[in-house]
Design an enzyme around this catalytic site. Structure first.
Site, PDB file in Angstrom:
ATOM      1  N   SER A   7       0.832  -1.202   0.000  1.00 53.37           N
ATOM      2  CA  SER A   7       0.000   0.000   0.000  1.00 53.37           C
ATOM      3  C   SER A   7       0.864   1.249   0.000  1.00 53.37           C
ATOM      4  O   SER A   7       1.752   1.401   0.847  1.00 53.37           O
ATOM      5  CB  SER A   7      -0.895   0.017   1.239  1.00 53.37           C
ATOM      6  OG  SER A   7      -1.443   1.308   1.405  1.00 53.37           O
ATOM      7  N   HIS A  32      -1.351  -1.165  -4.185  1.00 54.24           N
ATOM      8  CA  HIS A  32      -2.598  -0.841  -3.501  1.00 54.24           C
ATOM      9  C   HIS A  32      -2.652   0.664  -3.233  1.00 54.24           C
ATOM     10  O   HIS A  32      -1.740   1.237  -2.642  1.00 54.24           O
ATOM     11  CB  HIS A  32      -2.663  -1.625  -2.186  1.00 54.24           C
ATOM     12  CG  HIS A  32      -3.960  -1.522  -1.456  1.00 54.24           C
ATOM     13  ND1 HIS A  32      -5.076  -2.266  -1.786  1.00 54.24           N
ATOM     14  CD2 HIS A  32      -4.333  -0.766  -0.388  1.00 54.24           C
ATOM     15  CE1 HIS A  32      -6.063  -1.976  -0.952  1.00 54.24           C
ATOM     16  NE2 HIS A  32      -5.643  -1.054  -0.099  1.00 54.24           N
ATOM     17  N   ASP A  34      -4.869   3.657  -1.553  1.00 52.58           N
ATOM     18  CA  ASP A  34      -5.928   3.946  -0.584  1.00 52.58           C
ATOM     19  C   ASP A  34      -6.471   5.346  -0.782  1.00 52.58           C
ATOM     20  O   ASP A  34      -5.758   6.331  -0.598  1.00 52.58           O
ATOM     21  CB  ASP A  34      -5.375   3.801   0.836  1.00 52.58           C
ATOM     22  CG  ASP A  34      -5.178   2.343   1.214  1.00 52.58           C
ATOM     23  OD1 ASP A  34      -6.140   1.570   1.086  1.00 52.58           O
ATOM     24  OD2 ASP A  34      -4.057   1.983   1.624  1.00 52.58           O
ATOM     25  N   MET A  36      -9.177   8.071   0.473  1.00 54.71           N
ATOM     26  CA  MET A  36      -9.992   8.396   1.661  1.00 54.71           C
ATOM     27  C   MET A  36     -10.551   9.801   1.538  1.00 54.71           C
ATOM     28  O   MET A  36      -9.833  10.728   1.144  1.00 54.71           O
ATOM     29  CB  MET A  36      -9.117   8.321   2.909  1.00 54.71           C
ATOM     30  CG  MET A  36      -8.424   6.990   3.090  1.00 54.71           C
ATOM     31  SD  MET A  36      -7.455   7.015   4.596  1.00 54.71           S
ATOM     32  CE  MET A  36      -6.673   5.398   4.494  1.00 54.71           C
ATOM     33  N   HIS A  65      -8.551   1.194  -3.634  1.00 56.60           N
ATOM     34  CA  HIS A  65      -9.454   0.934  -2.511  1.00 56.60           C
ATOM     35  C   HIS A  65     -10.143   2.240  -2.129  1.00 56.60           C
ATOM     36  O   HIS A  65      -9.535   3.125  -1.526  1.00 56.60           O
ATOM     37  CB  HIS A  65      -8.595   0.385  -1.342  1.00 56.60           C
ATOM     38  CG  HIS A  65      -9.353   0.109  -0.088  1.00 56.60           C
ATOM     39  ND1 HIS A  65      -8.714  -0.182   1.105  1.00 56.60           N
ATOM     40  CD2 HIS A  65     -10.689   0.064   0.187  1.00 56.60           C
ATOM     41  CE1 HIS A  65      -9.621  -0.390   2.047  1.00 56.60           C
ATOM     42  NE2 HIS A  65     -10.819  -0.237   1.517  1.00 56.60           N
ATOM     43  N   MET A  67     -12.306   4.361  -0.001  1.00 55.49           N
ATOM     44  CA  MET A  67     -12.932   4.538   1.315  1.00 55.49           C
ATOM     45  C   MET A  67     -13.646   5.876   1.274  1.00 55.49           C
ATOM     46  O   MET A  67     -13.234   6.857   1.905  1.00 55.49           O
ATOM     47  CB  MET A  67     -11.852   4.478   2.407  1.00 55.49           C
ATOM     48  CG  MET A  67     -11.344   3.059   2.643  1.00 55.49           C
ATOM     49  SD  MET A  67      -9.801   3.002   3.548  1.00 55.49           S
ATOM     50  CE  MET A  67      -8.659   3.153   2.175  1.00 55.49           C
ATOM     51  N   MET A 138     -11.516  -6.254   5.658  1.00 55.00           N
ATOM     52  CA  MET A 138     -10.639  -5.338   6.408  1.00 55.00           C
ATOM     53  C   MET A 138     -10.215  -6.008   7.717  1.00 55.00           C
ATOM     54  O   MET A 138     -11.055  -6.503   8.468  1.00 55.00           O
ATOM     55  CB  MET A 138     -11.368  -4.028   6.731  1.00 55.00           C
ATOM     56  CG  MET A 138     -11.631  -3.115   5.547  1.00 55.00           C
ATOM     57  SD  MET A 138     -10.168  -2.623   4.594  1.00 55.00           S
ATOM     58  CE  MET A 138      -9.157  -1.790   5.831  1.00 55.00           C
ATOM     59  N   GLY A 143      -8.931   3.598   7.520  1.00 59.67           N
ATOM     60  CA  GLY A 143      -8.625   5.002   7.790  1.00 59.67           C
ATOM     61  C   GLY A 143      -7.152   5.304   7.974  1.00 59.67           C
ATOM     62  O   GLY A 143      -6.684   6.364   7.599  1.00 59.67           O
ATOM     63  N   PHE A 144      -6.430   4.357   8.560  1.00 68.24           N
ATOM     64  CA  PHE A 144      -5.029   4.634   8.871  1.00 68.24           C
ATOM     65  C   PHE A 144      -4.166   3.387   8.687  1.00 68.24           C
ATOM     66  O   PHE A 144      -4.630   2.272   8.940  1.00 68.24           O
ATOM     67  CB  PHE A 144      -4.895   5.120  10.322  1.00 68.24           C
ATOM     68  CG  PHE A 144      -5.669   6.380  10.584  1.00 68.24           C
ATOM     69  CD1 PHE A 144      -5.102   7.619  10.326  1.00 68.24           C
ATOM     70  CD2 PHE A 144      -6.981   6.327  11.042  1.00 68.24           C
ATOM     71  CE1 PHE A 144      -5.833   8.787  10.530  1.00 68.24           C
ATOM     72  CE2 PHE A 144      -7.722   7.489  11.251  1.00 68.24           C
ATOM     73  CZ  PHE A 144      -7.146   8.726  10.994  1.00 68.24           C
ATOM     74  N   ASP A 176      -6.628  -6.628   4.316  1.00 66.58           N
ATOM     75  CA  ASP A 176      -5.976  -5.312   4.343  1.00 66.58           C
ATOM     76  C   ASP A 176      -5.959  -4.785   5.767  1.00 66.58           C
ATOM     77  O   ASP A 176      -7.017  -4.587   6.371  1.00 66.58           O
ATOM     78  CB  ASP A 176      -6.766  -4.370   3.411  1.00 66.58           C
ATOM     79  CG  ASP A 176      -6.167  -2.987   3.294  1.00 66.58           C
ATOM     80  OD1 ASP A 176      -5.048  -2.761   3.796  1.00 66.58           O
ATOM     81  OD2 ASP A 176      -6.841  -2.122   2.686  1.00 66.58           O
ATOM     82  N   GLY A 177      -4.738  -4.561   6.274  1.00 67.14           N
ATOM     83  CA  GLY A 177      -4.586  -3.971   7.602  1.00 67.14           C
ATOM     84  C   GLY A 177      -3.792  -4.859   8.544  1.00 67.14           C
ATOM     85  O   GLY A 177      -4.205  -5.968   8.845  1.00 67.14           O
ATOM     86  N   GLY A 178      -2.627  -4.362   8.938  1.00 67.89           N
ATOM     87  CA  GLY A 178      -1.820  -5.079   9.919  1.00 67.89           C
ATOM     88  C   GLY A 178      -1.177  -6.351   9.405  1.00 67.89           C
ATOM     89  O   GLY A 178      -0.741  -7.195  10.189  1.00 67.89           O
ATOM     90  N   GLY A 198       1.094  -2.322   4.108  1.00 71.96           N
ATOM     91  CA  GLY A 198       1.592  -0.952   4.034  1.00 71.96           C
ATOM     92  C   GLY A 198       2.837  -0.786   4.871  1.00 71.96           C
ATOM     93  O   GLY A 198       3.965  -0.889   4.382  1.00 71.96           O
ATOM     94  N   SER A 199       2.638  -0.571   6.157  1.00 67.67           N
ATOM     95  CA  SER A 199       3.784  -0.268   7.026  1.00 67.67           C
ATOM     96  C   SER A 199       4.797  -1.412   7.091  1.00 67.67           C
ATOM     97  O   SER A 199       6.008  -1.155   7.109  1.00 67.67           O
ATOM     98  CB  SER A 199       3.310   0.127   8.423  1.00 67.67           C
ATOM     99  OG  SER A 199       2.356  -0.782   8.897  1.00 67.67           O
TER     100      SER A 199
HETATM  101  C1  DX5 Z   1      -6.266   1.268   5.900  1.00 68.84           C
HETATM  102  C2  DX5 Z   1      -5.842   1.006   4.487  1.00 68.84           C
HETATM  103  C3  DX5 Z   1      -4.711   0.077   4.339  1.00 68.84           C
HETATM  104  C4  DX5 Z   1      -3.425   0.512   4.978  1.00 68.84           C
HETATM  105  C5  DX5 Z   1      -2.762  -0.716   5.495  1.00 68.84           C
HETATM  106  O1  DX5 Z   1      -7.458   1.984   5.899  1.00 68.84           O
HETATM  107  O2  DX5 Z   1      -6.927   0.487   3.743  1.00 68.84           O
HETATM  108  O3  DX5 Z   1      -4.496  -0.280   2.991  1.00 68.84           O
HETATM  109  O4  DX5 Z   1      -2.539   1.161   4.109  1.00 68.84           O
HETATM  110  O5  DX5 Z   1      -1.674  -0.345   6.244  1.00 68.84           O
HETATM  111  P1  DX5 Z   1      -0.935  -1.343   7.219  1.00 68.84           P
HETATM  112  O6  DX5 Z   1      -0.429  -2.476   6.376  1.00 68.84           O
HETATM  113  O7  DX5 Z   1       0.150  -0.509   7.795  1.00 68.84           O
HETATM  114  O8  DX5 Z   1      -1.929  -1.789   8.241  1.00 68.84           O
HETATM  115 ZN    ZN Z   2      -6.522  -0.342   1.698  1.00 74.02          ZN
END
Ligand code: DX5
Ligand code: ZN
Length: 216
Positions: A7, A32, A34, A36, A65, A67, A138, A143-144, A176-178, A198-199
């Site tokens: 991401s 990916h 995002d 928002m 994606h 949002m 999700m 959001g983050f 998606d997420g963590g 992402g991170s």
């Molecule tokens: C969150 C996003 C994700 C985000 C994932 O709302 O949809 O795509 O970038 O980030 P990590 O992998 O750091 O959880």
């Molecule tokens: Zn996403």
């Protein structure tokens, strides 16, 4: 082999092209993106002009994606900007409008995906299962980036995989997420075929090795 979609939310926004070319070199499958709107989620990121600007940067599929509230207003512009996959949230509009949205995405020649927030049960996706090319589960509140992986979403992934086997076996499941080098395992075991990171991707000392771990 699983598909990894790093991401760009955790990329250096002043150097997006560099970071995306680097993803490609590191063996990533998709990018990916995002989007928002500050309404559907309490954060604002990027939109149509950025997707358009990134399109010529990479040959990798752009997994966009959304949002955003009432996404039907914008899907055509996102497809024209270069999205290969376009994901809308089940919670972002009335059911009939979400169905129309998925149909519109497909009619524009783009792959359509539906995303479920953590509180939304697998059963809520039933009316849409045959209208989608992918379901996004999700594993954090949208959001983050950088939030903790919700392992309790795995039964939802399993339930959706089972339902899809009946009615639309080609439909992919994305999480998606963590997602990191550890949590990716249970996602794949549960039936997820596309993993967003992402991170964890951006903080990996060896990003190419990280990509391989998630794909394996
Ligand atoms: C969150 C996003 C994700 C985000 C994932 O709302 O949809 O795509 O970038 O980030 P990590 O992998 O750091 O959880
Ligand atoms: Zn996403």
């Amino acid at each position: 082999m699983a598909i990894i979609a790093p991401s760009i939310l955790s990329a250096d926004f002043a150097n997006l092209a560099r970071d995306i070319r680097d993803m490609e070199k590191n063996g990533a499958d998709w990018v990916h993106v995002d989007v928002m709107d500050g309404n559907f989620v309490p954060n604002i990121s990027i939109g149509i002009p950025v997707v358009k600007a990134l399109r010529p940067v990479t040959g990798l599929p752009l997994d966009v994606h959304l949002m955003i509230d009432r996404p039907i207003r914008y899907v055509e512009e996102f497809v024209k900007a270069g999205a290969d996959w376009l994901t809308v949230h089940l919670e972002a509009d009335l059911p009939q409008n979400i169905l129309a949205c998925l149909e519109k995405i497909r009619s524009l020649g783009c792959k359509a995906a539906l995303s479920l927030k953590p509180q939304t049960p697998a059963e809520a996706a039933i009316p849409y299962l045959t209208k989608c090319d992918m379901i996004l589960v999700m594993t954090v509140e949208p959001g983050f980036g950088g939030q903790k992986f919700m392992a309790d979403m795995m039964p939802k992934v399993r339930a959706l995989r089972q339902m899809l086997e009946e009615c639309n076996p080609a439909c992919l499941i994305e999480v998606d997420g963590g997602v990191d080098g550890e949590t990716c395992r249970v996602c794949k075991e549960s039936g997820a075929q596309v993993l967003v990171a992402g991170s964890a991707y951006f903080r990996a000392a060896d990003r190419a090795a990280f990509v391989k771990t998630v794909q394996a």
